[in-house]
Design a protein around this motif. Structure first.
Motif, PDB file in Angstrom:
ATOM      1  N   GLY A 152      21.438  22.823  37.642  1.00 42.36           N
ATOM      2  CA  GLY A 152      21.864  23.640  37.260  1.00 42.36           C
ATOM      3  C   GLY A 152      23.698  23.420  37.604  1.00 42.36           C
ATOM      4  O   GLY A 152      24.199  23.543  37.807  1.00 42.36           O
ATOM      5  N   THR A 153      23.615  23.009  36.235  1.00 38.03           N
ATOM      6  CA  THR A 153      25.401  22.323  35.903  1.00 38.03           C
ATOM      7  C   THR A 153      26.696  23.867  36.075  1.00 38.03           C
ATOM      8  O   THR A 153      27.332  23.534  36.468  1.00 38.03           O
ATOM      9  CB  THR A 153      25.429  21.017  35.245  1.00 38.03           C
ATOM     10  N   GLY A 154      26.348  25.087  35.363  1.00 39.64           N
ATOM     11  CA  GLY A 154      26.765  25.947  34.606  1.00 39.64           C
ATOM     12  C   GLY A 154      28.200  25.215  34.678  1.00 39.64           C
ATOM     13  O   GLY A 154      28.057  24.704  33.174  1.00 39.64           O
ATOM     14  N   SER A 155      29.374  25.416  35.078  1.00 38.45           N
ATOM     15  CA  SER A 155      30.346  25.553  34.693  1.00 38.45           C
ATOM     16  C   SER A 155      30.840  23.939  35.349  1.00 38.45           C
ATOM     17  O   SER A 155      31.659  23.598  34.252  1.00 38.45           O
ATOM     18  CB  SER A 155      31.615  26.408  35.806  1.00 38.45           C
ATOM     19  N   GLY A 156      30.013  23.041  35.569  1.00 39.68           N
ATOM     20  CA  GLY A 156      30.731  21.796  36.175  1.00 39.68           C
ATOM     21  C   GLY A 156      31.303  21.604  36.947  1.00 39.68           C
ATOM     22  O   GLY A 156      31.697  20.808  37.786  1.00 39.68           O
ATOM     23  N   TYR A 157      31.403  22.719  37.796  1.00 40.21           N
ATOM     24  CA  TYR A 157      32.826  23.101  39.418  1.00 40.21           C
ATOM     25  C   TYR A 157      32.086  22.412  40.040  1.00 40.21           C
ATOM     26  O   TYR A 157      32.808  21.319  41.120  1.00 40.21           O
ATOM     27  CB  TYR A 157      32.632  24.470  39.304  1.00 40.21           C
ATOM     28  N   GLN A 158      30.605  22.729  40.641  1.00 38.23           N
ATOM     29  CA  GLN A 158      29.811  22.457  42.205  1.00 38.23           C
ATOM     30  C   GLN A 158      29.644  20.433  41.672  1.00 38.23           C
ATOM     31  O   GLN A 158      30.236  19.624  42.935  1.00 38.23           O
ATOM     32  CB  GLN A 158      28.516  22.759  42.212  1.00 38.23           C
ATOM     33  N   SER A 175      24.708  35.085  31.537  1.00 41.55           N
ATOM     34  CA  SER A 175      24.576  35.329  32.519  1.00 41.55           C
ATOM     35  C   SER A 175      24.657  34.874  33.702  1.00 41.55           C
ATOM     36  O   SER A 175      24.124  34.739  34.825  1.00 41.55           O
ATOM     37  CB  SER A 175      22.837  36.480  32.166  1.00 41.55           C
ATOM     38  N   GLN A 176      25.938  33.798  33.919  1.00 45.68           N
ATOM     39  CA  GLN A 176      25.100  33.185  34.931  1.00 45.68           C
ATOM     40  C   GLN A 176      26.993  33.385  35.248  1.00 45.68           C
ATOM     41  O   GLN A 176      27.659  33.648  35.487  1.00 45.68           O
ATOM     42  CB  GLN A 176      25.806  31.932  33.891  1.00 45.68           C
ATOM     43  N   THR A 177      26.300  32.391  36.826  1.00 47.52           N
ATOM     44  CA  THR A 177      27.994  32.818  37.521  1.00 47.52           C
ATOM     45  C   THR A 177      28.096  31.416  38.179  1.00 47.52           C
ATOM     46  O   THR A 177      27.338  30.833  38.786  1.00 47.52           O
ATOM     47  CB  THR A 177      27.593  33.571  38.927  1.00 47.52           C
ATOM     48  N   LEU A 178      29.824  31.555  38.520  1.00 43.95           N
ATOM     49  CA  LEU A 178      30.389  29.918  39.379  1.00 43.95           C
ATOM     50  C   LEU A 178      30.121  30.212  41.025  1.00 43.95           C
ATOM     51  O   LEU A 178      30.849  31.812  41.158  1.00 43.95           O
ATOM     52  CB  LEU A 178      31.509  29.639  38.699  1.00 43.95           C
ATOM     53  N   SER A 179      29.587  29.892  41.331  1.00 44.02           N
ATOM     54  CA  SER A 179      28.957  30.437  43.094  1.00 44.02           C
ATOM     55  C   SER A 179      30.802  30.321  43.464  1.00 44.02           C
ATOM     56  O   SER A 179      31.690  30.047  43.818  1.00 44.02           O
ATOM     57  CB  SER A 179      28.151  29.364  43.931  1.00 44.02           C
ATOM     58  N   GLN A 180      30.562  31.535  44.490  1.00 47.04           N
ATOM     59  CA  GLN A 180      31.834  31.918  45.801  1.00 47.04           C
ATOM     60  C   GLN A 180      31.990  30.451  46.273  1.00 47.04           C
ATOM     61  O   GLN A 180      31.037  29.309  47.087  1.00 47.04           O
ATOM     62  CB  GLN A 180      31.041  32.916  46.674  1.00 47.04           C
ATOM     63  N   PHE A 193      21.933  33.672  44.409  1.00 48.56           N
ATOM     64  CA  PHE A 193      21.910  32.635  43.403  1.00 48.56           C
ATOM     65  C   PHE A 193      21.159  33.682  41.958  1.00 48.56           C
ATOM     66  O   PHE A 193      20.330  34.737  42.958  1.00 48.56           O
ATOM     67  CB  PHE A 193      21.018  31.287  44.091  1.00 48.56           C
ATOM     68  N   VAL A 194      21.448  33.112  41.272  1.00 46.61           N
ATOM     69  CA  VAL A 194      20.860  33.137  39.995  1.00 46.61           C
ATOM     70  C   VAL A 194      19.319  32.906  39.632  1.00 46.61           C
ATOM     71  O   VAL A 194      19.758  31.819  40.774  1.00 46.61           O
ATOM     72  CB  VAL A 194      21.711  32.356  38.561  1.00 46.61           C
ATOM     73  N   PRO A 195      18.607  33.648  39.815  1.00 48.98           N
ATOM     74  CA  PRO A 195      17.025  32.504  39.523  1.00 48.98           C
ATOM     75  C   PRO A 195      17.184  31.701  38.705  1.00 48.98           C
ATOM     76  O   PRO A 195      17.912  31.331  37.864  1.00 48.98           O
ATOM     77  CB  PRO A 195      16.295  33.331  39.023  1.00 48.98           C
ATOM     78  N   LEU A 196      16.330  30.256  39.052  1.00 48.14           N
ATOM     79  CA  LEU A 196      15.467  29.486  38.674  1.00 48.14           C
ATOM     80  C   LEU A 196      15.142  29.667  36.754  1.00 48.14           C
ATOM     81  O   LEU A 196      14.096  30.175  37.475  1.00 48.14           O
ATOM     82  CB  LEU A 196      15.470  28.420  39.314  1.00 48.14           C
ATOM     83  N   LEU A 197      14.970  29.375  35.833  1.00 48.79           N
ATOM     84  CA  LEU A 197      14.523  29.813  34.609  1.00 48.79           C
ATOM     85  C   LEU A 197      13.862  28.038  34.381  1.00 48.79           C
ATOM     86  O   LEU A 197      13.633  27.661  34.282  1.00 48.79           O
ATOM     87  CB  LEU A 197      15.445  30.378  34.212  1.00 48.79           C
ATOM     88  N   SER A 198      13.316  28.744  33.567  1.00 53.84           N
ATOM     89  CA  SER A 198      12.264  27.750  32.811  1.00 53.84           C
ATOM     90  C   SER A 198      12.260  27.761  31.283  1.00 53.84           C
ATOM     91  O   SER A 198      13.193  28.387  31.184  1.00 53.84           O
ATOM     92  CB  SER A 198       9.949  27.840  32.829  1.00 53.84           C
ATOM     93  N   THR A 234      23.761  15.717  37.335  1.00 51.30           N
ATOM     94  CA  THR A 234      23.541  17.092  36.849  1.00 51.30           C
ATOM     95  C   THR A 234      22.421  17.425  35.402  1.00 51.30           C
ATOM     96  O   THR A 234      22.503  16.503  34.615  1.00 51.30           O
ATOM     97  CB  THR A 234      24.381  17.473  37.194  1.00 51.30           C
ATOM     98  N   VAL A 235      21.652  18.461  35.930  1.00 50.49           N
ATOM     99  CA  VAL A 235      20.811  18.682  34.793  1.00 50.49           C
ATOM    100  C   VAL A 235      21.120  20.742  34.537  1.00 50.49           C
ATOM    101  O   VAL A 235      21.003  20.927  35.203  1.00 50.49           O
ATOM    102  CB  VAL A 235      19.969  18.937  35.082  1.00 50.49           C
ATOM    103  N   GLU A 236      21.282  20.794  33.385  1.00 53.52           N
ATOM    104  CA  GLU A 236      21.755  21.882  32.884  1.00 53.52           C
ATOM    105  C   GLU A 236      20.288  22.441  32.097  1.00 53.52           C
ATOM    106  O   GLU A 236      20.525  22.210  30.745  1.00 53.52           O
ATOM    107  CB  GLU A 236      22.808  22.787  32.608  1.00 53.52           C
TER     108      GLU A 236
END
Ligand code: SAH
Length: 226
Positions: free
Chosen positions: A95-101, A66-71, A214-219, A114-116
């Motif tokens: 929010g490392t996500g895919s690692g693109y940013q 349920s996560q996204t790589l930002s525009q 953006f997707v929400p910051l979750l704990s 970076t933390v995920e």
């Protein structure tokens, strides 16, 4: 990863990437270094193969869980704002996500932290960093709501998931003249916000840039693979 895979063909070719750069320029991105790094970074390798033909469109794309790589525009905008604080040594991304940013930033600043919170995403992202031979990215599984205190302070902090309100833990990890770029607010009504620490003081200047989504910051952490 072989060079053909990195270079891309067809919908991931250099010509397709050039179109994205023109679009970002039209939208007001003017930092040439940021544009060059986006032009030369293979965004398609951060996506599932089935989506790679969309990699150079200016849209957010799903990366699973349920996560996204930002525009790309948002990645470019946040990076440009971050760099406006001058040359940055240490930058923290939440929010490392895919690692693109993180991959974009790693080419523009000295050291990235970076933390995920979702373990399988972090594992995949780390694999990309290795394949791209990016040795200045330190990635960790943790809840970034509290930053990464041990490595602080940071010259820049970028958050790619949105909390309801400003996490003071992050603000406290800014070095003198440090800059925090963060989307703030609940679902559907977030504002991209910049917080600047004024010199060595504990005074902070806050500026709203534009509406974002953006997707929400979750704990907490998630180690689930489904
Ligand atoms: N920067 C990423 C964008 C990923 S979307 C990229 O370039 O692909 C935002 C990411 O933030 C998601 O992967 C989500 O799992 C993560 N996230 C959300 N809350 C978090 C938290 N408290 N700590 C760390 N990561 C978090």
């Amino acid at each position: 990863m072989n060079s053909l895979e990195l270079a891309g063909v067809g919908m991931t070719s250099q010509r397709t990437r050039e179109r994205l750069i023109s679009r970002l320029t039209e939208q007001g991105i003017s930092n040439q270094q940021v544009l060059d790094v986006i032009r030369n970074t293979p965004r398609h390798i951060f996506l599932d193969e089935a989506l790679s033909h969309k990699a150079y469109e200016d849209t957010a794309l799903p990366i699973g869980f349920s996560q996204t790589l930002s525009q790309p525009y948002i990645v470019a905008k946040m990076t440009e704002i971050l760099l406006s604080a001058g040359p940055l040594k240490k930058v923290l991304e939440i929010g490392t996500g895919s690692g693109y940013q993180a991959t974009i930033l790693a080419q523009l600043v000295t050291e990235i932290y970076t933390v995920e919170r979702i373990e399988p995403l972090l594992i995949k992202a780390k694999e990309k960093f290795r394949k791209l031979r990016l040795t200045n990215i330190n990635a960790n599984l943790s809840d970034g709501s509290f930053g990464w205190e041990k490595e602080s302070p940071y010259n820049g902090i970028i958050t790619t998931a949105a909390p309801q309100s400003l996490p003071m833990g992050l603000v406290e990890q800014l070095a003198p003249d440090g800059i925090l770029v963060i989307p703030l607010g609940g679902d559907g009504s977030q504002e991209l916000t910049v917080v600047r620490r004024m010199g060595n003081s504990l005074k902070f200047d806050q500026e709203v840039i534009e509406k974002v989504n953006f997707v929400p910051l979750l704990s907490g952490l998630s180690r689930q693979y489904l």
